[in-house]
Design an enzyme around this catalytic site. Structure first.
Site, PDB file in Angstrom:
ATOM      1  CB  CYS A 119     105.662 123.514 -15.890  1.00  0.00           C
ATOM      2  SG  CYS A 119     107.093 122.538 -14.639  1.00  0.00           S
ATOM      3  CD  GLU A 179     107.615 120.344 -32.849  1.00  0.00           C
ATOM      4  OE1 GLU A 179     108.981 119.444 -31.966  1.00  0.00           O
ATOM      5  OE2 GLU A 179     106.684 119.501 -32.837  1.00  0.00           O
ATOM      6  CB  CYS A 234     102.167 125.736  -8.395  1.00  0.00           C
ATOM      7  SG  CYS A 234     104.290 125.342  -8.699  1.00  0.00           S
ATOM      8  CB  CYS A 287     100.794 123.087 -12.361  1.00  0.00           C
ATOM      9  SG  CYS A 287     101.470 121.256 -12.541  1.00  0.00           S
TER      10      CYS A 287
END
Length: 348
Positions: A191, A36, A198, A201
């Site tokens: 995205c 992270e 799209c 998605c």
């Protein structure tokens, strides 16, 4: 607000998400935390080789805490944003001092560690400890801004607060680790900022940006601001043994604490600095110019002019705590800024 946002996202994740990232196997708190921090402002493809090398050398929080700053910087060299490495190192030492060498599993305790902000703490809590906690990194901001049609630059307080509300509302109480990875994956692979896919998605049917043709406009970009250009001269000084002179930079500022080549404002001041420090007749100094380059920081561009000079034995200053003569291959063991590392590698 779509009530089935999380279930739809999790179904998509099962079929199309990323399940083979190195920090997922095994998904231990230390591996999650390291990934992270590395992923802050850095893409997965860039992080993976650094993560693997880091884990090979420093396999636990205790080993990270016990490592020298130079060791940590050497493993981080090239990833940029070096304050992340310094904070990671200090946080590991705090974990040893206060948490028995383990990563704190409480959100507030995570947030108190250097280099861990609200979103990173949430990601660690969710993925390492399966605690319900929202995240809002760049990928998540983009997904939520487009899905809900949130206008405004996410760096503005009002826009960011709205996105945090949405992030929390969508975060489920079960499978939170998978959900957290899923929404990051969706932003990173579908995205995307440019040319979003799209058609692939799971939210295309009720995404405001897709419906209204706003995918290129959302989220709003940071107001443009021209980056100024600064200039520096880097001195490539060699002694009679072919060793380079490296200096540790100040503990604050750009490349803080890293090793780098000596610098000067311009060629005249470089000549004066060499003459003063190494006892050389300034009028006899003839630098050999090397190819100049430009290095981009987030807030400015650095125009670098490297100048080379071979020094005679009598003119080589002695090693000191913040100054070393090293062969180019030895310099690789130190934390070097990426452009300095490339410059030194080019000398061979």
């Amino acid at each position: 607000m779509s009530e089935d946002f999380a279930p739809r996202l999790l179904r998509w994740f099962e079929a199309h998400g990323r399940h083979d990232l190195p920090w997922q196997h095994p998904r231990t708190p230390y591996r999650v935390w390291l990934s992270e921090v590395m992923l802050q402002q850095t893409q997965v493809a860039t992080v993976i080789p650094y993560f693997l090398c880091f884990m090979e050398k420093l396999q636990s929080i205790k080993s990270l805490a016990a490592a020298s700053e130079d060791e940590v910087f050497a493993l981080w060299s090239g990833l940029g944003y070096y304050s992340r490495a310094r904070n990671l190192h200090r946080a590991a030492q705090i974990c040893v001092e206060r948490h028995g060498g383990e990563l704190a599993d409480d959100f507030e305790a995570l947030l108190a560690l250097p280099g861990i902000g609200r979103s990173t703490a949430g990601a660690i809590a969710a993925q390492a400890f399966d605690r319900r906690s929202a995240i809002l990194d760049g990928n998540v901001k983009r997904v939520l801004a487009r899905f809900h049609g949130v206008s405004g630059w996410p760096g503005e307080a009002a826009t960011e607060n709205r996105l945090w509300q949405l992030a929390d509302a969508h975060t489920p109480h079960k499978r939170v680790a998978d959900y957290t990875q899923a929404i990051m994956d969706l932003g990173a692979t579908v995205c995307t900022r440019a040319k979003p896919r799209c058609d692939a998605c799971p939210f295309a049917s009720d995404c405001v940006a897709h419906r209204d043709g706003l995918t290129a406009a959302l989220p709003a970009r940071k107001p443009a601001k021209a980056r100024p250009t600064r200039s520096t001269v880097m001195l490539v000084l060699r002694d009679a043994h072919g060793r380079l002179l490296l200096e540790r930079r100040a503990p604050t500022g750009v490349w803080a604490g890293l090793w780098s080549l000596p610098e000067a404002e311009d060629e005249a001041s470089a000549r004066g600095e060499v003459a003063h420090t190494h006892g050389v007749d300034a009028s006899a100094i003839v630098f050999r110019p090397l190819p100049p380059f430009v290095h981009g920081f987030s807030h400015y561009l650095l125009d670098v002019t490297p100048l080379a000079l071979d020094l005679q034995p009598a003119h080589s200053v002695a090693d000191a705590a913040d100054r070393r003569w090293l062969h180019p291959h030895e310099a690789a063991a130190l934390g070097l800024p990426a452009p300095v590392r490339k410059l030194i590698e080019s000398l061979s």
